[in-house]
Design a protein around this motif. Sequence first.
Motif, PDB file in Angstrom:
ATOM      1  N   PHE A   5       0.819  -1.208   0.000  1.00 44.73           N
ATOM      2  CA  PHE A   5       0.000   0.000   0.000  1.00 44.73           C
ATOM      3  C   PHE A   5       0.855   1.261   0.000  1.00 44.73           C
ATOM      4  CE2 PHE A   5      -3.270  -3.023   1.138  1.00 44.73           C
ATOM      5  CZ  PHE A   5      -4.386  -2.509   0.477  1.00 44.73           C
ATOM      6  N   TYR A   6       2.014   1.182   0.608  1.00 49.06           N
ATOM      7  CA  TYR A   6       2.944   2.316   0.535  1.00 49.06           C
ATOM      8  C   TYR A   6       3.367   2.557  -0.912  1.00 49.06           C
ATOM      9  CZ  TYR A   6       7.393   4.787   0.604  1.00 49.06           C
ATOM     10  OH  TYR A   6       8.423   5.661   0.330  1.00 49.06           O
ATOM     11  N   LYS A   7       3.676   1.492  -1.633  1.00 46.61           N
ATOM     12  CA  LYS A   7       4.079   1.627  -3.037  1.00 46.61           C
ATOM     13  C   LYS A   7       2.939   2.189  -3.883  1.00 46.61           C
ATOM     14  CE  LYS A   7       7.297  -0.189  -4.929  1.00 46.61           C
ATOM     15  NZ  LYS A   7       8.594   0.316  -5.452  1.00 46.61           N
ATOM     16  N   LYS A   8       1.731   1.706  -3.638  1.00 47.68           N
ATOM     17  CA  LYS A   8       0.574   2.192  -4.398  1.00 47.68           C
ATOM     18  C   LYS A   8       0.320   3.674  -4.109  1.00 47.68           C
ATOM     19  CE  LYS A   8      -0.978  -1.505  -6.586  1.00 47.68           C
ATOM     20  NZ  LYS A   8      -1.203  -1.564  -8.044  1.00 47.68           N
ATOM     21  N   TRP A   9       0.477   4.049  -2.841  1.00 50.25           N
ATOM     22  CA  TRP A   9       0.264   5.453  -2.468  1.00 50.25           C
ATOM     23  C   TRP A   9       1.375   6.338  -3.054  1.00 50.25           C
ATOM     24  CZ3 TRP A   9       3.469   8.464   0.737  1.00 50.25           C
ATOM     25  CH2 TRP A   9       2.954   9.712   1.067  1.00 50.25           C
ATOM     26  N   LYS A  10       2.596   5.856  -3.006  1.00 53.60           N
ATOM     27  CA  LYS A  10       3.722   6.624  -3.527  1.00 53.60           C
ATOM     28  C   LYS A  10       3.599   6.829  -5.031  1.00 53.60           C
ATOM     29  CE  LYS A  10       8.781   6.734  -3.577  1.00 53.60           C
ATOM     30  NZ  LYS A  10      10.028   5.991  -3.231  1.00 53.60           N
ATOM     31  N   ASP A  11       3.058   5.831  -5.729  1.00 52.19           N
ATOM     32  CA  ASP A  11       2.879   5.917  -7.181  1.00 52.19           C
ATOM     33  C   ASP A  11       1.570   6.592  -7.565  1.00 52.19           C
ATOM     34  OD1 ASP A  11       5.278   4.610  -7.433  1.00 52.19           O
ATOM     35  OD2 ASP A  11       4.397   2.637  -7.754  1.00 52.19           O
ATOM     36  N   HIS A  12       0.891   7.146  -6.562  1.00 50.47           N
ATOM     37  CA  HIS A  12      -0.360   7.886  -6.782  1.00 50.47           C
ATOM     38  C   HIS A  12      -1.462   7.011  -7.393  1.00 50.47           C
ATOM     39  CE1 HIS A  12       1.880  11.509  -5.835  1.00 50.47           C
ATOM     40  NE2 HIS A  12       2.772  11.186  -6.761  1.00 50.47           N
ATOM     41  N   GLN A  13      -1.440   5.726  -7.071  1.00 53.79           N
ATOM     42  CA  GLN A  13      -2.488   4.832  -7.557  1.00 53.79           C
ATOM     43  C   GLN A  13      -3.669   4.758  -6.598  1.00 53.79           C
ATOM     44  OE1 GLN A  13      -1.172   1.005  -9.031  1.00 53.79           O
ATOM     45  NE2 GLN A  13       0.809   1.820  -9.647  1.00 53.79           N
ATOM     46  N   ILE A  14      -3.436   5.100  -5.333  1.00 55.19           N
ATOM     47  CA  ILE A  14      -4.518   5.227  -4.367  1.00 55.19           C
ATOM     48  C   ILE A  14      -4.253   6.441  -3.484  1.00 55.19           C
ATOM     49  CG2 ILE A  14      -5.108   2.758  -4.263  1.00 55.19           C
ATOM     50  CD1 ILE A  14      -3.493   2.543  -1.722  1.00 55.19           C
ATOM     51  N   GLY A  15      -5.333   7.026  -2.988  1.00 58.51           N
ATOM     52  CA  GLY A  15      -5.203   8.177  -2.113  1.00 58.51           C
ATOM     53  C   GLY A  15      -5.617   7.841  -0.693  1.00 58.51           C
ATOM     54  N   PHE A  16      -5.834   8.888   0.102  1.00 56.97           N
ATOM     55  CA  PHE A  16      -6.184   8.684   1.505  1.00 56.97           C
ATOM     56  C   PHE A  16      -7.514   7.944   1.641  1.00 56.97           C
ATOM     57  CE2 PHE A  16      -8.394  10.073   5.367  1.00 56.97           C
ATOM     58  CZ  PHE A  16      -7.484   9.657   6.325  1.00 56.97           C
ATOM     59  N   SER A  17      -8.493   8.309   0.847  1.00 51.68           N
ATOM     60  CA  SER A  17      -9.801   7.648   0.921  1.00 51.68           C
ATOM     61  C   SER A  17      -9.676   6.170   0.542  1.00 51.68           C
ATOM     62  CB  SER A  17     -10.806   8.335  -0.003  1.00 51.68           C
ATOM     63  OG  SER A  17     -10.360   8.294  -1.355  1.00 51.68           O
ATOM     64  N   GLY A  18      -8.807   5.888  -0.437  1.00 49.70           N
ATOM     65  CA  GLY A  18      -8.587   4.504  -0.826  1.00 49.70           C
ATOM     66  C   GLY A  18      -7.939   3.704   0.289  1.00 49.70           C
ATOM     67  N   LEU A  19      -6.956   4.301   0.949  1.00 51.05           N
ATOM     68  CA  LEU A  19      -6.294   3.633   2.071  1.00 51.05           C
ATOM     69  C   LEU A  19      -7.293   3.331   3.182  1.00 51.05           C
ATOM     70  CD1 LEU A  19      -2.948   5.651   2.368  1.00 51.05           C
ATOM     71  CD2 LEU A  19      -3.216   3.280   1.605  1.00 51.05           C
ATOM     72  N   LEU A  20      -8.174   4.279   3.450  1.00 51.69           N
ATOM     73  CA  LEU A  20      -9.179   4.082   4.486  1.00 51.69           C
ATOM     74  C   LEU A  20     -10.134   2.951   4.108  1.00 51.69           C
ATOM     75  CD1 LEU A  20     -10.412   5.002   7.147  1.00 51.69           C
ATOM     76  CD2 LEU A  20     -11.759   6.688   5.868  1.00 51.69           C
ATOM     77  N   THR A  21     -10.537   2.934   2.848  1.00 59.22           N
ATOM     78  CA  THR A  21     -11.456   1.898   2.367  1.00 59.22           C
ATOM     79  C   THR A  21     -10.846   0.507   2.498  1.00 59.22           C
ATOM     80  OG1 THR A  21     -12.486   3.425   0.797  1.00 59.22           O
ATOM     81  CG2 THR A  21     -12.780   1.070   0.392  1.00 59.22           C
ATOM     82  N   TYR A  22      -9.598   0.372   2.077  1.00 65.04           N
ATOM     83  CA  TYR A  22      -8.955  -0.938   2.139  1.00 65.04           C
ATOM     84  C   TYR A  22      -8.617  -1.352   3.564  1.00 65.04           C
ATOM     85  CZ  TYR A  22      -8.639  -0.870  -2.928  1.00 65.04           C
ATOM     86  OH  TYR A  22      -8.945  -0.849  -4.258  1.00 65.04           O
ATOM     87  N   THR A  23      -8.381  -0.368   4.433  1.00 64.86           N
ATOM     88  CA  THR A  23      -8.163  -0.683   5.845  1.00 64.86           C
ATOM     89  C   THR A  23      -9.431  -1.263   6.458  1.00 64.86           C
ATOM     90  OG1 THR A  23      -6.512   1.078   6.076  1.00 64.86           O
ATOM     91  CG2 THR A  23      -7.527   0.254   8.098  1.00 64.86           C
ATOM     92  N   LEU A  24     -10.563  -0.673   6.119  1.00 68.99           N
ATOM     93  CA  LEU A  24     -11.848  -1.194   6.587  1.00 68.99           C
ATOM     94  C   LEU A  24     -12.106  -2.587   6.027  1.00 68.99           C
ATOM     95  CD1 LEU A  24     -14.074   2.025   6.322  1.00 68.99           C
ATOM     96  CD2 LEU A  24     -13.210   0.932   8.408  1.00 68.99           C
ATOM     97  N   ALA A  25     -11.748  -2.789   4.758  1.00 67.39           N
ATOM     98  CA  ALA A  25     -11.915  -4.103   4.141  1.00 67.39           C
ATOM     99  C   ALA A  25     -11.069  -5.151   4.851  1.00 67.39           C
ATOM    100  CB  ALA A  25     -11.543  -4.031   2.658  1.00 67.39           C
ATOM    101  N   ALA A  26      -9.838  -4.758   5.212  1.00 70.15           N
ATOM    102  CA  ALA A  26      -8.961  -5.677   5.946  1.00 70.15           C
ATOM    103  C   ALA A  26      -9.588  -6.064   7.275  1.00 70.15           C
ATOM    104  CB  ALA A  26      -7.595  -5.030   6.168  1.00 70.15           C
ATOM    105  N   GLY A  27     -10.181  -5.081   7.958  1.00 73.04           N
ATOM    106  CA  GLY A  27     -10.839  -5.353   9.229  1.00 73.04           C
ATOM    107  C   GLY A  27     -12.021  -6.298   9.076  1.00 73.04           C
ATOM    108  N   VAL A  28     -12.784  -6.114   8.010  1.00 74.47           N
ATOM    109  CA  VAL A  28     -13.937  -6.986   7.753  1.00 74.47           C
ATOM    110  C   VAL A  28     -13.481  -8.428   7.520  1.00 74.47           C
ATOM    111  CG1 VAL A  28     -15.795  -7.502   6.116  1.00 74.47           C
ATOM    112  CG2 VAL A  28     -15.414  -5.139   6.879  1.00 74.47           C
ATOM    113  N   PHE A  29     -12.429  -8.597   6.736  1.00 76.52           N
ATOM    114  CA  PHE A  29     -11.918  -9.950   6.472  1.00 76.52           C
ATOM    115  C   PHE A  29     -11.445 -10.624   7.764  1.00 76.52           C
ATOM    116  CE2 PHE A  29     -10.923  -8.484   1.947  1.00 76.52           C
ATOM    117  CZ  PHE A  29     -12.019  -9.155   1.418  1.00 76.52           C
ATOM    118  N   GLN A  30     -10.765  -9.866   8.623  1.00 81.56           N
ATOM    119  CA  GLN A  30     -10.305 -10.443   9.884  1.00 81.56           C
ATOM    120  C   GLN A  30     -11.486 -10.753  10.810  1.00 81.56           C
ATOM    121  OE1 GLN A  30      -7.321 -11.412  10.342  1.00 81.56           O
ATOM    122  NE2 GLN A  30      -6.205 -10.296   8.750  1.00 81.56           N
ATOM    123  N   LEU A  31     -12.521  -9.916  10.698  1.00 79.99           N
ATOM    124  CA  LEU A  31     -13.680 -10.092  11.573  1.00 79.99           C
ATOM    125  C   LEU A  31     -14.437 -11.380  11.260  1.00 79.99           C
ATOM    126  CD1 LEU A  31     -15.109  -8.611  13.876  1.00 79.99           C
ATOM    127  CD2 LEU A  31     -16.590  -7.518  12.169  1.00 79.99           C
TER     128      LEU A  31
END
Length: 489
Positions: A190-216
């Motif tokens: 995700f650091y690489k994707k953010w550095k390459d401007h492929q995802i932004g802050f909203s994208g990071l937040l979305t995928y963080t929530l998705a990660a939490g859902v999968f763990q849940l």
Amino acid sequence: MKKLTYDKWKSPAIVAVSLVVVMYVFGLQLSSLNPFVSSWDQVDFSLAIERYDLRAMRPHFPGYPYFILGGLLTKFIVAEPSQALVLFNILIYASSIFPVYLIASRLISRQSAFMAAAIIYTASYPLIIVNQPMSEGAALAVFWWYFWSIVTAWERKSGKWLLLPLFLFSVLLGIRLSYIPLGAGMIYLFYKKWKDHQIGFSGLLTYTLAAGVFQLIWIGGLIMTEGGIANFLELAFGFTGGHFQEWGGTTASNDLSIIARIKIFLFTNIFWWGIFSRTHVLMVLYIVIGLFIFWPGTKSKLFKNMPFTLGVLMMSAYGIWALFAQNIDKARHILPVAVILIFLVLSAFFKRYPSIYSSLLILILLIAQAMVSANLVKTQANEEPAVYQLARFLEETNEEFVLYTWEETRVLEYLKMPYSHKRINTYKVFLHDQSLYKDKTVYLTDKVVDGFRAQGIEIDQRVEKIKSFDSEKIFDPVYNEIILYKWTP
């Protein structure tokens, strides 16, 4: 004379031999399912197949639900719970050949990548653990798929691919929670994707929530089985407290100096056990390959390649965790470090020496390693562990007695031994308890005797050695030798 390179000199014979070796080892694993349950953790997992109950340590926290689910599925094929878990390990571990090949093919030629996958699959010590009813085998397999998913998600522009490593990471933790430091690879993605401007802050937040859902998915299931979050947290804090402060063998619960711990971690656990499998032939071959990598000459540019960097990062993250937060007495805790290191070494070797001669050297290693693995797999499935020998010996004893053990009693319970056996930790409790059995012979195992000595008790004059039971140390580094003592009141 034109230089003969491996890319130009295709050798189907070498690839065919490698495939035959892999199939031979796989077939041998299937025909030699380990029937023994010889440690506390193995009992926990095996009992969970019959009845899942964390409070009864079936299995111990955090429950490893995906591993137990896999064992329940393979139980339709093999009725014995422990062998069902072993079969699940074997099948899913065999699948890891594909992601290893796919990752390696991004670094080296396809033929070399296949050989690298074959070497990693037949690595002897990981195979030993795969052939035990423990979750490490399945976790290693899922790890390779997780590794591949990160590389694939990095290569693809579509954000949907980022969900795959998030999901596989949840499966990985649902099999082996201690592999959580490998999440460093996902953070790097995700650091690489953010550095390459492929995802932004909203994208990071979305995928963080998705990660939490999968763990849940798996954590929520455990909370439900325990009757609520309060009960679940009580179990969680109780287990983690014991692991880090009492019996876990971490830096907090172990008296080893940091230098001694690093020495054992690096030279004993990673190299001698994890990679060399306590075998001198494999040690020589791996050292020769390693020396070739550092031989003066053309330097490869592997460190600029994302999969190689990713491997180094995850190996380092887990290595630090294993050094300080895992039991140093159990070499199996370094398995991710060992297999990633083998992968990195083979990638660097083939990158520097893409010739037919280098492939022949790796083929020699593959054949030698397969022979060692085959012998170990057969031995593990046929020779009784020391604790089984102890159990049978006492079962044939024609006298009334009580046995005091350390962790061995968990296995004796699983084997449904008809005689009295108790787990004991402190000398004062033992003195009181054994006084209740005045008409019975009192036996102790060496772990109990050693524990009393560690408490400052002069016990040598009050115990008599009766018999020693031995099995292969590589299968169980802690209880491969059990000495039975008789207590003199």
